[in-house]
Scaffold this motif. Structure first.
Motif, PDB file in Angstrom:
ATOM      1  N   LYS A  97      32.766   1.692  -1.712  1.00  0.00           N
ATOM      2  CA  LYS A  97      33.152   1.298  -3.072  1.00  0.00           C
ATOM      3  C   LYS A  97      32.175   1.870  -4.097  1.00  0.00           C
ATOM      4  O   LYS A  97      32.568   2.296  -5.183  1.00  0.00           O
ATOM      5  N   GLU A  98      30.884   1.883  -3.746  1.00  0.00           N
ATOM      6  CA  GLU A  98      29.890   2.423  -4.687  1.00  0.00           C
ATOM      7  C   GLU A  98      30.072   3.926  -4.869  1.00  0.00           C
ATOM      8  O   GLU A  98      29.979   4.438  -5.988  1.00  0.00           O
ATOM      9  N   THR A 113      39.836  -0.902  -6.280  1.00  0.00           N
ATOM     10  CA  THR A 113      39.122  -1.206  -5.029  1.00  0.00           C
ATOM     11  C   THR A 113      39.944  -2.170  -4.171  1.00  0.00           C
ATOM     12  O   THR A 113      40.807  -2.895  -4.678  1.00  0.00           O
ATOM     13  N   ASP A 114      39.646  -2.169  -2.887  1.00  0.00           N
ATOM     14  CA  ASP A 114      40.202  -3.143  -1.949  1.00  0.00           C
ATOM     15  C   ASP A 114      41.724  -3.177  -1.916  1.00  0.00           C
ATOM     16  O   ASP A 114      42.331  -4.255  -1.824  1.00  0.00           O
ATOM     17  N   PHE A 132      42.201 -13.136  -5.939  1.00  0.00           N
ATOM     18  CA  PHE A 132      41.960 -14.583  -6.065  1.00  0.00           C
ATOM     19  C   PHE A 132      42.075 -15.244  -4.704  1.00  0.00           C
ATOM     20  O   PHE A 132      42.920 -16.122  -4.481  1.00  0.00           O
ATOM     21  N   ARG A 234      29.729 -19.149   6.557  1.00  0.00           N
ATOM     22  CA  ARG A 234      28.395 -19.055   5.974  1.00  0.00           C
ATOM     23  C   ARG A 234      27.517 -20.224   6.400  1.00  0.00           C
ATOM     24  O   ARG A 234      26.311 -20.062   6.557  1.00  0.00           O
ATOM     25  N   GLN A 250      33.897 -14.412   1.234  1.00  0.00           N
ATOM     26  CA  GLN A 250      33.682 -13.720  -0.027  1.00  0.00           C
ATOM     27  C   GLN A 250      32.409 -12.872  -0.017  1.00  0.00           C
ATOM     28  O   GLN A 250      32.413 -11.752  -0.487  1.00  0.00           O
ATOM     29  N   THR A 251      31.327 -13.430   0.486  1.00  0.00           N
ATOM     30  CA  THR A 251      30.079 -12.668   0.492  1.00  0.00           C
ATOM     31  C   THR A 251      29.763 -12.137   1.883  1.00  0.00           C
ATOM     32  O   THR A 251      28.671 -11.641   2.126  1.00  0.00           O
ATOM     33  N   ILE A 269      37.209 -22.319  -0.058  1.00  0.00           N
ATOM     34  CA  ILE A 269      37.825 -21.181  -0.761  1.00  0.00           C
ATOM     35  C   ILE A 269      37.075 -19.878  -0.483  1.00  0.00           C
ATOM     36  O   ILE A 269      37.692 -18.825  -0.290  1.00  0.00           O
TER      37      ILE A 269
ATOM     38  N   PRO B  13      36.553 -17.514 -14.062  1.00  0.00           N
ATOM     39  CA  PRO B  13      37.265 -18.767 -13.807  1.00  0.00           C
ATOM     40  C   PRO B  13      36.783 -19.402 -12.507  1.00  0.00           C
ATOM     41  O   PRO B  13      36.546 -18.703 -11.520  1.00  0.00           O
ATOM     42  N   ALA B  15      36.450 -20.700  -9.084  1.00  0.00           N
ATOM     43  CA  ALA B  15      37.237 -20.305  -7.906  1.00  0.00           C
ATOM     44  C   ALA B  15      37.889 -21.508  -7.224  1.00  0.00           C
ATOM     45  O   ALA B  15      38.846 -21.348  -6.464  1.00  0.00           O
ATOM     46  N   GLU B  38      28.835 -17.506  -9.567  1.00  0.00           N
ATOM     47  CA  GLU B  38      27.764 -18.049  -8.713  1.00  0.00           C
ATOM     48  C   GLU B  38      26.859 -16.962  -8.152  1.00  0.00           C
ATOM     49  O   GLU B  38      25.667 -17.167  -7.966  1.00  0.00           O
ATOM     50  N   LEU B  39      27.428 -15.815  -7.886  1.00  0.00           N
ATOM     51  CA  LEU B  39      26.616 -14.746  -7.295  1.00  0.00           C
ATOM     52  C   LEU B  39      25.622 -14.166  -8.290  1.00  0.00           C
ATOM     53  O   LEU B  39      24.644 -13.537  -7.894  1.00  0.00           O
ATOM     54  N   TYR B  42      21.984 -15.700  -8.249  1.00  0.00           N
ATOM     55  CA  TYR B  42      20.985 -15.081  -7.369  1.00  0.00           C
ATOM     56  C   TYR B  42      20.226 -13.975  -8.115  1.00  0.00           C
ATOM     57  O   TYR B  42      19.047 -13.741  -7.869  1.00  0.00           O
ATOM     58  N   MET B 121      25.836  -9.161  -6.552  1.00  0.00           N
ATOM     59  CA  MET B 121      26.465  -8.197  -5.635  1.00  0.00           C
ATOM     60  C   MET B 121      27.925  -7.944  -6.010  1.00  0.00           C
ATOM     61  O   MET B 121      28.459  -6.875  -5.757  1.00  0.00           O
ATOM     62  N   THR B 124      32.818 -13.179  -8.841  1.00  0.00           N
ATOM     63  CA  THR B 124      33.686 -13.971  -7.963  1.00  0.00           C
ATOM     64  C   THR B 124      35.150 -13.906  -8.398  1.00  0.00           C
ATOM     65  O   THR B 124      36.002 -14.503  -7.763  1.00  0.00           O
ATOM     66  N   ASP B 125      35.452 -13.148  -9.468  1.00  0.00           N
ATOM     67  CA  ASP B 125      36.880 -12.980  -9.807  1.00  0.00           C
ATOM     68  C   ASP B 125      37.399 -11.581  -9.434  1.00  0.00           C
ATOM     69  O   ASP B 125      38.229 -11.437  -8.557  1.00  0.00           O
ATOM     70  N   THR B 127      35.671  -9.256  -7.960  1.00  0.00           N
ATOM     71  CA  THR B 127      35.020  -8.988  -6.654  1.00  0.00           C
ATOM     72  C   THR B 127      34.977  -7.509  -6.265  1.00  0.00           C
ATOM     73  O   THR B 127      35.043  -7.179  -5.088  1.00  0.00           O
ATOM     74  N   MET B 128      34.851  -6.627  -7.265  1.00  0.00           N
ATOM     75  CA  MET B 128      34.851  -5.210  -6.934  1.00  0.00           C
ATOM     76  C   MET B 128      33.526  -4.751  -6.333  1.00  0.00           C
ATOM     77  O   MET B 128      33.497  -3.915  -5.448  1.00  0.00           O
ATOM     78  N   GLY B 129      32.430  -5.283  -6.864  1.00  0.00           N
ATOM     79  CA  GLY B 129      31.122  -4.867  -6.359  1.00  0.00           C
ATOM     80  C   GLY B 129      30.758  -3.445  -6.747  1.00  0.00           C
ATOM     81  O   GLY B 129      30.025  -2.774  -6.018  1.00  0.00           O
ATOM     82  N   LEU B 146      22.627  -4.120  -3.410  1.00  0.00           N
ATOM     83  CA  LEU B 146      22.963  -5.006  -2.296  1.00  0.00           C
ATOM     84  C   LEU B 146      21.730  -5.404  -1.499  1.00  0.00           C
ATOM     85  O   LEU B 146      21.706  -5.360  -0.273  1.00  0.00           O
ATOM     86  N   ASP B 182      23.686 -12.818  -1.821  1.00  0.00           N
ATOM     87  CA  ASP B 182      23.413 -14.254  -1.715  1.00  0.00           C
ATOM     88  C   ASP B 182      22.458 -14.556  -0.562  1.00  0.00           C
ATOM     89  O   ASP B 182      22.159 -15.718  -0.297  1.00  0.00           O
ATOM     90  N   GLN B 183      21.979 -13.517   0.122  1.00  0.00           N
ATOM     91  CA  GLN B 183      20.954 -13.711   1.142  1.00  0.00           C
ATOM     92  C   GLN B 183      19.554 -13.571   0.554  1.00  0.00           C
ATOM     93  O   GLN B 183      18.558 -13.724   1.252  1.00  0.00           O
ATOM     94  N   GLU B 186      18.051 -18.849  -2.270  1.00  0.00           N
ATOM     95  CA  GLU B 186      18.749 -19.885  -3.047  1.00  0.00           C
ATOM     96  C   GLU B 186      18.331 -19.852  -4.518  1.00  0.00           C
ATOM     97  O   GLU B 186      17.141 -19.717  -4.823  1.00  0.00           O
TER      98      GLU B 186
END
Ligand SMILES: Cc1cc2nc3c(=O)[nH]c(=O)nc-3n(C[C@H](O)[C@H](O)[C@H](O)COP(=O)(O)OP(=O)(O)OC[C@H]3O[C@@H](n4cnc5c(N)ncnc54)[C@H](O)[C@@H]3O)c2cc1C
Ligand SMILES: Cc1cc2nc3c(=O)[nH]c(=O)nc-3n(C[C@H](O)[C@H](O)[C@H](O)COP(=O)(O)OP(=O)(O)OC[C@H]3O[C@@H](n4cnc5c(N)ncnc54)[C@H](O)[C@@H]3O)c2cc1C
Lengths: 320, 262
Positions: A97-98, A113-114, A132, A234, A250-251, A269, B13, B15, B38-39, B42, B121, B124-125, B127-129, B146, B182-183, B186
């Motif tokens: 993707k990068e 992407t994706d 989503f 997770r 997600q992650t 989720i 929004p 999730a 949320e991401l 971090y 990274m 959360t919407d 999510t392309m990264g 990353l 997220d690794q 916290e």
């Protein structure tokens, strides 16, 4: 017929399955021309040719291993200049993707992407995305420049389609940015002998309910009876019971297997975001109210320590 | 010595809410509460840790491109401990895609001044990264992305990137763009003191003209991508659920056999 560039993900010449899937999708749009970089690039030609690549552009240089991402962008940009393709397809790994994004910016194009599916359309390729946490399906296209699209693993069947696969050397001049981020050390991941998580046809996952790293042996035994990959939530990963590379969600990895078996996973989720596109979903959970049961084709309300070993034994018996 | 860190944060929004698309096929932001992705917490956390571990004079600026309500997300980041905030808001930004977003962010980062950019990274919407890589490309600086571990010392950023095939140690000179997973550790909760202090911290508001950008370069009009349709996935048909009374494993095997998995 228009040519379509396919970026080859390979390890020392061994082509990873998502690239072969891309060749299937590329043939819906045009004639696939593959780009294989780094050590072993030329060794990919035979298998790429068997799957429809008319040409394989290769280039090897130490920069690909010694520096992050940018040398590969430089090479792909050189390939675009040489071929003037109708589209560029890249596997949807983190790195893919990068690479795709930087390429799109350089060549004045948009990026999707994706994608989980791809069709030829009147105004260029149409990509299907599952967004989503897979609750919506969108169809999008790129309206400016050469479409650059990354595609998730398991989005198409691998099909044989013999083509020339003629190897040609690509000429690459590295940009000033190429050597900006040094890779000063690399620890390869140890192979478990199990299928790659994102590529596997069956994934067996364990969550907090597995309750300890030693108990993951139960999950692994079930996986092995089915020839499956092992995934984890997770919660299980954060507890240190299983490596982060096996996290689904997600992650973590997003998986789209034929069969997903969730054991002791509630179905939050963020976990669902990584597995909801699985074709068949099965869960074992002792809580009948667990949200994962909203997704399942088949669910067993019960203790995984009873159900999973019994299932494994039954599978092994049936296999004889 | 001083170190200027810009942390990019997105307003998304929630999730756990019922996310939808609006009629123009952009994200419906009225239907669901928004929050700081949320991401990106971090990313804020790592910026604060770099600041705390440094002998230099470190300034942490959080940057957001988003609507009026996005201020909530900036407040959260400020109450975690960031020093100041920049909010890029303009009606013409509605429907901006990844390339457009990275253009606006890059312009704002340059205007704010930076030695280090830290992003999450992925949002959360969308999510392309890809935004951190796009920022590095636009700014012409190294991307060190990353990372599950990051440190900055003497003008060099180092980190660990855990990939599919290998875990890599990376190194680059500042200025650079970093993204953290997220690794990486916290994220802290805002303290009461932090929440009170945040109210007094400066929030700068910029629009497109402040960044020498024009409407046609961003928004739906400037986008390089078009969404033609968005359909809600049909709810999965209710599956079979059995209670294990000693036969659960066998019943499940029977199901798997019926589906030809064994
Ligand atoms: C930004 C962000 C990103 C995240 N990314 C991810 C991600 O990528 N992947 C991910 O998985 N999560 C992710 N999460 C975490 C997610 O929100 C949940 O916390 C996590 O998925 C919960 O894991 P779990 O289902 O294993 O644990 P729990 O929610 O604790 O569920 C455990 C389940 O096991 C069942 N159980 C317990 N004992 C047994 C038994 N003996 N037999 C059968 N069932 C049993 C329980 O009934 C329960 O349903 C993320 C969270 C955030 C905030
Ligand atoms: C479901 C969905 C699918 C989409 N698909 C596409 C697509 O295929 N192609 C496309 O061009 N656009 C797409 N978009 C639009 C895209 O999400 C936005 O343009 C977005 O601002 C950038 O992408 P991202 O959020 O996915 O960023 P990511 O690359 O996932 O975000 C990485 C990091 O960049 C930073 N960041 C991203 N956006 C902002 C912001 N507005 N303000 C501050 N920091 C930010 C954050 O630190 C974030 O953690 C999509 C949007 C949605 C909601």
């Amino acid at each position: 017929m228009a040519e379509v560039l396919v970026y080859v993900d390979h390890v020392d010449g061994a082509v990873r399955k998502p690239t072969l899937e891309l060749l299937t999708l590329a043939r819906r749009i045009g004639e696939p021309v593959a780009v294989a970089l780094g050590a072993g690039g030329a060794d990919t030609a035979a298998v790429l040719g068997e799957h429809g690549a008319v040409k394989v552009l290769t280039h090897d240089a130490s920069e690909y291993a010694d520096y992050l991402v940018v040398p590969k962008v430089d090479a792909l940009q050189a390939a675009v200049a040489e071929v003037s393709p109708a589209a560029v397809l890249v596997p949807s790994s983190a790195e893919g993707k990068e690479i795709a994004a930087r390429l799109a910016l350089r060549i004045g194009s948009g990026i999707i992407t994706d994608a989980v599916d791809l069709e030829a359309g009147d105004a260029g390729p149409v990509a299907t995305q599952s967004v989503f946490a897979a609750s919506f399906t969108t169809k999008s296209r790129i309206s400016k420049g050469t479409p650059v699209i990354t595609v998730k693993p398991n989005s198409a069947a691998v099909e044989a389609a013999p083509a020339a696969g003629a190897v040609e050397a690509l000429s690459v001049t590295f940009s000033a940015q190429a050597t900006g981020t040094k890779v000063t050390g690399r620890t390869p991941r140890e192979s478990t002998g199990r299928p790659e998580l994102t590529e596997a046809a069956i994934v067996v996952s364990g969550g907090r309910g597995v309750n300890g790293s030693e108990n993951f042996a139960i999950i692994e035994a079930l996986a092995d009876s089915l020839g499956a990959a092992v995934g984890a939530s997770r919660a299980a990963v954060d507890a240190g019971w299983y490596p982060h590379t096996n996290q689904v969600g997600q992650t973590g990895k997003s998986v789209s297997p034929q069969l997903y078996i969730a054991n002791g996973i509630s179905g939050a989720i963020q976990h669902r975001a990584g597995m909801q596109t699985s074709k068949t979903i099965v869960a074992v959970n002792k809580d009948a109210e667990a949200p994962i049961f909203d997704l399942v084709d088949y669910g067993v309300v019960g203790d995984l320590f009873d159900v999973v070993p019994a299932l494994t034994e039954e599978i092994n018996t049936r296999k004889g | 010595m001083s170190l200027r860190i810009v942390v990019t944060v997105k307003y998304v929004p929630d999730a756990t809410g019922d996310r939808h698309f609006a009629d123009d096929l952009t994200v419906d932001r009225d239907d669901v509460d928004g929050l700081l992705s949320e991401l990106d917490e971090y990313a804020v956390e790592q910026a604060l840790q770099i600041s705390e571990n440094s002998d230099d004079d470190v300034e942490v600026t959080v940057l957001i491109v988003g609507p009026e309500d996005a201020k909530d997300a900036l407040r959260k980041a400020l109450s975690m401990g960031a020093d100041k905030a920049v909010h890029v808001e303009d009606d013409d930004l509605h429907g901006t895609d990844a390339l457009g977003t990275s253009l606006v962010l890059a312009k704002a980062i340059e205007k704010a001044g930076y030695d280090l950019v830290i992003s999450g990274m992925a949002s959360t919407d969308g999510t392309m990264g890809v935004v951190p890589a796009l920022l590095a490309e636009r700014l012409g600086v190294p991307q060190v992305t990353l990372l599950s571990e990051v440190s900055v010392e003497d003008g060099t950023v180092r980190g660990r990137r855990d990939g599919d095939a290998a875990s890599e140690q990376l190194e680059a000179s500042l200025p650079a763009v970093v993204s953290v997973t997220d690794q990486s550790g916290e994220a802290r909760y805002p303290s009461f003191k932090g929440i009170m202090a945040a109210k007094k911290k400066p929030v700068q508001a910029w629009d497109l003209s402040d960044l020498d950008l024009e409407a046609g370069q961003v928004g739906l009009e400037g986008a390089y991508t078009v969404v033609d349709s968005a359909t809600e996935r049909p709810a999965r048909t209710a599956g079979t659920i059995v209670k294990d009374e000693g036969e659960g494993g066998k019943q499940l095997a029977e199901f798997l056999a019926s589906q030809k998995f064994i």
